[in-house]
Design a protein around this motif. Structure first.
Motif, PDB file in Angstrom:
ATOM      1  N   ASN A  15     -46.319  91.935  -2.699  1.00  0.00           N
ATOM      2  CA  ASN A  15     -45.470  93.041  -2.246  1.00  0.00           C
ATOM      3  C   ASN A  15     -44.012  92.630  -2.091  1.00  0.00           C
ATOM      4  N   ASN A  16     -43.515  91.869  -3.046  1.00  0.00           N
ATOM      5  CA  ASN A  16     -42.139  91.394  -2.998  1.00  0.00           C
ATOM      6  C   ASN A  16     -41.341  92.044  -4.133  1.00  0.00           C
ATOM      7  N   PRO A  17     -40.702  93.184  -3.871  1.00  0.00           N
ATOM      8  CA  PRO A  17     -39.975  93.883  -4.931  1.00  0.00           C
ATOM      9  C   PRO A  17     -38.699  93.167  -5.355  1.00  0.00           C
ATOM     10  N   ASN A  18     -38.221  92.199  -4.572  1.00  0.00           N
ATOM     11  CA  ASN A  18     -36.989  91.483  -4.893  1.00  0.00           C
ATOM     12  C   ASN A  18     -37.209  90.296  -5.825  1.00  0.00           C
ATOM     13  N   MET A  19     -38.452  89.913  -6.037  1.00  0.00           N
ATOM     14  CA  MET A  19     -38.746  88.768  -6.887  1.00  0.00           C
ATOM     15  C   MET A  19     -38.685  89.204  -8.350  1.00  0.00           C
ATOM     16  N   THR A  20     -37.824  88.520  -9.121  1.00  0.00           N
ATOM     17  CA  THR A  20     -37.674  88.874 -10.536  1.00  0.00           C
ATOM     18  C   THR A  20     -38.176  87.778 -11.470  1.00  0.00           C
ATOM     19  N   ILE A  42     -41.130  91.207 -11.483  1.00  0.00           N
ATOM     20  CA  ILE A  42     -41.151  89.893 -12.118  1.00  0.00           C
ATOM     21  C   ILE A  42     -41.096  90.086 -13.633  1.00  0.00           C
ATOM     22  N   SER A  43     -40.096  89.453 -14.257  1.00  0.00           N
ATOM     23  CA  SER A  43     -39.940  89.591 -15.705  1.00  0.00           C
ATOM     24  C   SER A  43     -40.205  88.290 -16.457  1.00  0.00           C
ATOM     25  N   THR A  44     -40.318  87.169 -15.737  1.00  0.00           N
ATOM     26  CA  THR A  44     -40.584  85.876 -16.359  1.00  0.00           C
ATOM     27  C   THR A  44     -41.373  85.004 -15.400  1.00  0.00           C
ATOM     28  N   ILE A  45     -42.350  84.289 -15.938  1.00  0.00           N
ATOM     29  CA  ILE A  45     -43.103  83.303 -15.171  1.00  0.00           C
ATOM     30  C   ILE A  45     -42.948  81.972 -15.896  1.00  0.00           C
ATOM     31  N   ILE A  46     -42.481  80.968 -15.177  1.00  0.00           N
ATOM     32  CA  ILE A  46     -42.311  79.627 -15.739  1.00  0.00           C
ATOM     33  C   ILE A  46     -43.231  78.687 -14.977  1.00  0.00           C
ATOM     34  N   LEU A  63     -49.666  91.225 -14.138  1.00  0.00           N
ATOM     35  CA  LEU A  63     -48.504  90.564 -14.735  1.00  0.00           C
ATOM     36  C   LEU A  63     -48.813  89.873 -16.056  1.00  0.00           C
ATOM     37  N   ASN A  64     -49.957  90.155 -16.665  1.00  0.00           N
ATOM     38  CA  ASN A  64     -50.343  89.427 -17.878  1.00  0.00           C
ATOM     39  C   ASN A  64     -49.536  89.815 -19.110  1.00  0.00           C
ATOM     40  N   GLN A  65     -48.655  90.786 -19.004  1.00  0.00           N
ATOM     41  CA  GLN A  65     -47.756  91.130 -20.108  1.00  0.00           C
ATOM     42  C   GLN A  65     -46.387  90.456 -19.957  1.00  0.00           C
TER      43      GLN A  65
END
Length: 90
Positions: A15-20, A42-46, A63-65
């Motif tokens: 529930n963190n809308p600020n995490m990108t 979230i737009s990128t996972i590293i 978030l699998n996309q």
């Protein structure tokens, strides 16, 4: 995340809308259930881990996309690891 963190608990960043973006350090070995649940911006996972951390089916729920960036030479390990393989773009 610093390398001293080895585990991300259940609902840790839910529930963190600020995490990108998510940058998982090489020291992380386990990511709990719904750790990033409902963090829809979230737009990128590293992941810096050469061995894919153990995750639950719900760790990255929804978030699998999102593109998953892994260390060079580790793509096959993530593609064959339980639940990581569900990411469409590694």
């Amino acid at each position: 995340m610093p390398n001293s963190i080895y585990s991300i608990g259940d609902y840790a960043f839910a529930n963190n809308p600020n995490m990108t973006a998510v940058n998982i350090s090489s020291g992380v070995k386990f990511i709990g259930e719904y750790a990033f649940y409902n963090s829809n911006n979230i737009s990128t996972i590293i992941s810096m881990a050469t061995t894919p951390p153990t995750i639950k089916s719900s760790s990255f729920y929804g978030l699998n996309q999102v593109p998953l960036i892994v260390p060079q030479g580790c793509k096959e390990a993530y593609q064959s690891a339980s639940y990581w393989r569900s990411f469409a773009n590694i």
